[in-house]
Every structure is written in structure tokens, then in C-alpha cells.
Design a protein around this motif. Structure first.
Motif, PDB file in Angstrom:
ATOM      1  N   SER A 179       0.847  -1.194   0.000  1.00 45.88           N
ATOM      2  CA  SER A 179       0.000   0.000   0.000  1.00 45.88           C
ATOM      3  C   SER A 179       0.881   1.242   0.000  1.00 45.88           C
ATOM      4  O   SER A 179       2.102   1.159   0.186  1.00 45.88           O
ATOM      5  N   GLY A 180       0.231   2.375  -0.184  1.00 48.83           N
ATOM      6  CA  GLY A 180       0.954   3.643  -0.199  1.00 48.83           C
ATOM      7  C   GLY A 180       1.533   3.992   1.164  1.00 48.83           C
ATOM      8  O   GLY A 180       2.678   4.444   1.279  1.00 48.83           O
ATOM      9  N   ALA A 181       0.725   3.787   2.209  1.00 49.21           N
ATOM     10  CA  ALA A 181       1.199   4.105   3.552  1.00 49.21           C
ATOM     11  C   ALA A 181       2.441   3.273   3.880  1.00 49.21           C
ATOM     12  O   ALA A 181       3.414   3.779   4.444  1.00 49.21           O
ATOM     13  N   ASN A 214       5.480   4.563   2.125  1.00 51.46           N
ATOM     14  CA  ASN A 214       6.045   5.726   2.825  1.00 51.46           C
ATOM     15  C   ASN A 214       6.770   5.307   4.099  1.00 51.46           C
ATOM     16  O   ASN A 214       7.821   5.857   4.430  1.00 51.46           O
ATOM     17  N   PHE A 241      -0.544  14.574   2.077  1.00 50.02           N
ATOM     18  CA  PHE A 241      -1.166  13.343   2.567  1.00 50.02           C
ATOM     19  C   PHE A 241      -0.206  12.191   2.342  1.00 50.02           C
ATOM     20  O   PHE A 241       0.289  12.000   1.235  1.00 50.02           O
ATOM     21  N   HIS A 242       0.082  11.420   3.408  1.00 54.53           N
ATOM     22  CA  HIS A 242       1.057  10.340   3.281  1.00 54.53           C
ATOM     23  C   HIS A 242       0.581   9.015   3.868  1.00 54.53           C
ATOM     24  O   HIS A 242       1.391   8.128   4.098  1.00 54.53           O
ATOM     25  N   GLY A 243      -0.725   8.882   4.135  1.00 51.97           N
ATOM     26  CA  GLY A 243      -1.239   7.591   4.583  1.00 51.97           C
ATOM     27  C   GLY A 243      -1.703   7.616   6.027  1.00 51.97           C
ATOM     28  O   GLY A 243      -1.502   8.593   6.750  1.00 51.97           O
ATOM     29  N   GLU A 282       4.899  15.471  -2.071  1.00 51.99           N
ATOM     30  CA  GLU A 282       4.219  14.907  -3.238  1.00 51.99           C
ATOM     31  C   GLU A 282       4.576  15.786  -4.446  1.00 51.99           C
ATOM     32  O   GLU A 282       4.632  17.008  -4.317  1.00 51.99           O
ATOM     33  N   GLU A 296      -4.744  14.746  -2.071  1.00 54.28           N
ATOM     34  CA  GLU A 296      -5.789  14.981  -1.073  1.00 54.28           C
ATOM     35  C   GLU A 296      -5.846  16.448  -0.681  1.00 54.28           C
ATOM     36  O   GLU A 296      -6.892  16.973  -0.334  1.00 54.28           O
ATOM     37  N   ASP A 342       6.596  11.383  -2.599  1.00 50.24           N
ATOM     38  CA  ASP A 342       5.448  10.495  -2.506  1.00 50.24           C
ATOM     39  C   ASP A 342       4.739  10.524  -3.859  1.00 50.24           C
ATOM     40  O   ASP A 342       4.056  11.494  -4.196  1.00 50.24           O
ATOM     41  N   VAL A 398       2.553   8.199  -4.798  1.00 50.20           N
ATOM     42  CA  VAL A 398       1.489   7.200  -4.694  1.00 50.20           C
ATOM     43  C   VAL A 398       0.287   7.570  -5.572  1.00 50.20           C
ATOM     44  O   VAL A 398      -0.243   6.730  -6.292  1.00 50.20           O
ATOM     45  N   GLN A 399      -0.106   8.838  -5.530  1.00 51.68           N
ATOM     46  CA  GLN A 399      -1.273   9.257  -6.309  1.00 51.68           C
ATOM     47  C   GLN A 399      -0.887   9.860  -7.659  1.00 51.68           C
ATOM     48  O   GLN A 399      -1.532   9.624  -8.669  1.00 51.68           O
ATOM     49  N   LYS A 437      -1.287   2.817  -5.418  1.00 50.39           N
ATOM     50  CA  LYS A 437      -2.455   3.151  -6.248  1.00 50.39           C
ATOM     51  C   LYS A 437      -2.427   2.533  -7.653  1.00 50.39           C
ATOM     52  O   LYS A 437      -2.609   1.336  -7.776  1.00 50.39           O
TER      53      LYS A 437
END
Ligand SMILES: *Cc1c(COP(=O)(O)O)cnc(C)c1O
Length: 427
Positions: free
Chosen positions: A117-119, A122, A148-150, A200, A205, A233, A235-236, A270
Motif C-alpha cells: 500500500s501507499g502508507a 512511505n 497526505f502520506h497515509g 508529493e 488529497e 510520494d 502514490v497518487q 495506487k
């Protein structure tokens, strides 16, 4: 437009209340969910249990990069599951090695760790930073406000938004927040304990805010000067959503000095698995062996099944030129949102973002929203749902569009005309 799928069978009709009841009784109520029960999807569309069709411009929050029920993903899942689904990281497997090589090829010299997962990705970067600074007693990581980091304990400590931290004190130590895109603020915040900065490339978010090219280049120079790690980050905003594999590659495209830019670590998740859970982080070559045997691990990280799917996703994106699709169709969508902002300034304030990571910034004090105390973005999204479109609120004022990378031009057109319908109702 051609109907791609027949109505669902009668047995799933009107199941809404009974499924809601299962949740009320049995599922931890940690999510504010919309009043929708989804049953299946195909391409850019999803269907609820009553058979209503929605154009999905949210993509499962930037996850379903090939839309729903993509045959290549189904095939990869079926074929790999006939061989091996899971293998412990006590052993080697080919899919994990090949996927790592594909990610390194797209980013730069370094190595990859796989997680779920993203969290968790990180968390790996936080541990990398701590390991890097350990012998000097440096441990502190600077992150941006509105980031936002999880949702893990370290993730909420890293996240620059109070709402995720409330009720979970004491916070994990070693995180401080600085305003985004403000180099002076970073410079002033650095303490003898600071070891890394994490940002990011495009805040998701927080409301679809890209880093500026100058910010990225100056952060790189500052981190080199202070012997700090520059962590991103992705992730998104990663995985071709901006039109390039990583957002910094898009942001720095054509910028002098940009072609040499690399962060020291990048988290991913993601879209990486196109909907199948997988996370990863990449570490730049000089630091790639810091997390040595025994220092980090996870049972499910990089299973053959997850890696086979992620490899297939990358293959389809490349073969079908979907990065270009995200770039071109995203530019068109953005220009249409800009047109809405010009035509209906009382409702739409601005268009944000790039590629298929876009935000519709709503105007303050839209009169039709005054009767409810729900945030404007939420009220707007609820109206979109009624019109058959899914989109994702970010904060109070921004509606995010994170569609599949294979969204078709006529689907983008359908989305814009339905968005415009809602905007017109609000004028
Ligand atoms: C979604 C997200 C995360 C967390 O990922 P999970 O898979 O939900 O743990 C971390 N960072 C960013 C930028 C995200 O958008």
C-alpha cells in the motif's frame, strides 16, 4: 453511445438496503461513504446494484488506471494464479525481479522494495531516512502542509493535515510541516536533526497542487548541500497520471537542469497494480543497499501475482500509448474546466492540475449550497452522482477527476457535459 453491458440480473436489484445493513452492523464506520452500492464495472463505467450506470472519473481514487474488468488484467491474474500466487520473500521469483527492473528503467539507477500500500511504501521511506541519519543522530523528516502520506501512525504524523491526527496523539516523533512550494520555509526549518524532506510531486488529497519546477530543483540542491534525502510520494501522482511515469518528469520537462533531476526515494502504490493491491518504493543508487538483509520486510511484498499484474499494466500502458492519452485528453479536460470557470465564475473558480490528475475548484458561497452545512465539494459530487458521474472531493472546495488512463474522448466529453449540467443548475 453503444451500451457495452446488459442490465445486471434481477437478483442484485434493490439490494441497497440489505447491503447497507450489513455495513451498519459489521463494518467499522471509519469511512464517510456515499449512498451508493456498486456491483460491477466495465471500462470507464461502473454500475450500482439497481443497475444505474456511472461514468467513473474517480477511478477508485487514482487506482483503476485501465478502468474496470480490463481483459489483460483478468488474464494476468488467471495465468499467474495457475503457477504461483504467493511466495515468501525467503525465495526469488521472476515477476518481482522483472517488475523492479521495469520501475528502475522508468525512474533511474537504483533499487526497489515491494510492499502492499501507499502508507507502507512511505513507512519504508521513513525507515530509509532514519537508517541514513542514524549514526549522526539525525532523524527528522520535513513534510508539507496539506500533504497526505497515509493512515498509519507515522503516516498521519507525516501528513500535514490536522484532521487525520486528531484523537491519535501522541504523534510519532520526528516530523515537522512546512508550507508547500516555499524554499525559504524549508531552509529556515532545517535543524541539526533534519535528515530528509518528503513531498508529493502533485498534492492530491490537499487539493491538486503541483510542485513548481523551481521548487523541485532548489530542493535537490538544498538536500545535496545539507546531506539530506529528497523523498517524493508518488502514490497518487505517479504511474503516468500526469503524462509521464513520475510527476517530476512531467513538471521538469523542458526545464533547464530538469533532465538530471532525481529524488533519493519515491513511494508508489495506487495505479501501480491497476486495482490489485501493490506498493513499492524506489531508492536511488547510492542509498539502494542501506536497508540491508534483516532491516525491513513484509510477508506479501512483491508476490508473483501482484507483480505479474503490475507488469501487465505497464505493458498495456506502453502498447496503447496511454501516457499520451492522459496528457492530451487531460489537457482538453482542463481547458474545458477553464471554459466553465470563464462562463460560470459564480460556480467554478479555477481548473487545477495536469494530465489525468485534475481539480475543479468551486467558487466560495455558491447560493444553492447555502442551505446545507455540507462542504461545497461534497454537495457538488452528490449532484454528479445523481447525474451518473463519479468524482472525488478533495477538501471543501475541490472536486478531483482521476479517470482511468484509457478514458475515451467521447467519455471525457460525456463527463464534461454532465459537469456543465450541474454547474448550470447552480448558477
Ligand atoms: C493514497 C495515498 C497514500 C496512502 O496510500 P494507501 O494505499 O491508502 O496506504 C499516500 N500518499 C498519497 C499521496 C496518497 O494519495
Amino acid at each position: 453511445m453503444k451500451e457495452i453491458i446488459p442490465a445486471p440480473p434481477a437478483i442484485v436489484r434493490n439490494d441497497y438496503e440489505s447491503i447497507r445493513e450489513l455495513f451498519t452492523k459489521n463494518v467499522v464506520p471509519s469511512y464517510g461513504r456515499f449512498e451508493l452500492v456498486l456491483s460491477h464495472g466495465v471500462g470507464s463505467y461502473v454500475f450500482d446494484v439497481a443497475g444505474k450506470r456511472y461514468l467513473d472519473l474517480g477511478g477508485g481514487i487514482a487506482v483503476n488506471c485501465l478502468g474496470n474488468a480490463h481483459p489483460a488484467i483478468t488474464e494476468a491474474l488467471v495465468e499467474q494464479s495457475k503457477k504461483l500466487i504467493h511466495v515468501s520473500n525467503l525465495y526469488f521469483t521472476e515477476p518481482q525481479g522483472r517488475l523492479a527492473a521495469e520501475l528502475v528503467k522508468r525512474i533511474g539507477r537504483g533499487k526497489v522494495f515491494f510492499c502492499n500500500s501507499g502508507a507502507e511504501a512511505n513507512e519504508g521511506l521513513f525507515k530509509l531516512a532514519r537508517k541514513f541519519g542514524h549514526d549522526e543522530g539525525r532523524f527528522e523528516i520535513l513534510t508539507a502542509t496539506n500533504s497526505f502520506h497515509g493512515r498509519t501512525l507515522a503516516g498521519i504524523a507525516a501528513t500535514g493535515q490536522d484532521k487525520v491526527k486528531k484523537g491519535f496523539e501522541p504523534a510519532v516523533t520526528g516530523f515537522r510541516h512546512i508550507p508547500f512550494n516555499d524554499l525559504e520555509a524549508v531552509r529556515n526549518a532545517i535543524s541539526p536533526a533534519t535528515i530528509a524532506i518528503l513531498i508529493e510531486g502533485v498534492q492530491g488529497e490537499g487539493g491538486v497542487t503541483p510542485a513548481t519546477p523551481e521548487y523541485l530543483l532548489s530542493l535537490r540542491a538544498l538536500c545535496d548541500e545539507k546531506k539530506m534525502l529528497l523523498l517524493m510520494d508518488g502514490v497518487q501522482c505517479g504511474h503516468y497520471r500526469t503524462g509521464k511515469f513520475q510527476s517530476f518528469q512531467k513538471i521538469l520537462e523542458g526545464v533547464p537542469g530538469g533532465e538530471k533531476f532525481l529524488p533519493d526515494g519515491i513511494s508508489m502504490a495506487k495505479s501501480l497494480g491497476g486495482g490489485f493491491p501493490i506498493g513499492a518504493f524506489w531508492v536511488r543508487a547510492p542509498y539502494a543497499d542501506l536497508l540491508s538483509a534483516g532491516t525491513h520486510g513484509t510477508t506479501y511484498g512483491g508476490t508473483p501475482l501482484a507483480c505479474a499484474v503490475a507488469l501487465k499494466v505497464l505493458e498495456v500502458i506502453e502498447k496503447e500509448n496511454l501516457a499520451e492519452q492522459a496528457r492530451k485528453l487531460g489537457a482538453w479536460l482542463k481547458s474545458e474546466i477553464e471554459r466553465l470557470a470563464k462562463t460560470y465564475p459564480a460556480v467554478v473558480k479555477s481548473a487545477r492540475g495536469m494530465g489525468f490528475m485534475l481539480g475543479i475548484e468551486l467558487a466560495e458561497k455558491i447560493p444553492s449550497f447555502a442551505a446545507s452545512d455540507k462542504p461545497a465539494a461534497l454537495q457538488f459530487v452528490n449532484r454528479l452522482h445523481a447525474a451518473g458521474v463519479l468524482a472525488i472531493p478533495a477538501g471543501n472546495q475541490i472536486v478531483r477527476l482521476l479517470p482511468p488512463l484509457n478514458l475515451k474522448p467521447q467519455e471525457a466529453g460525456e463527463g464534461i457535459s454532465k459537469i456543465e449540467e450541474i454547474v448550470k443548475q447552480l448558477v
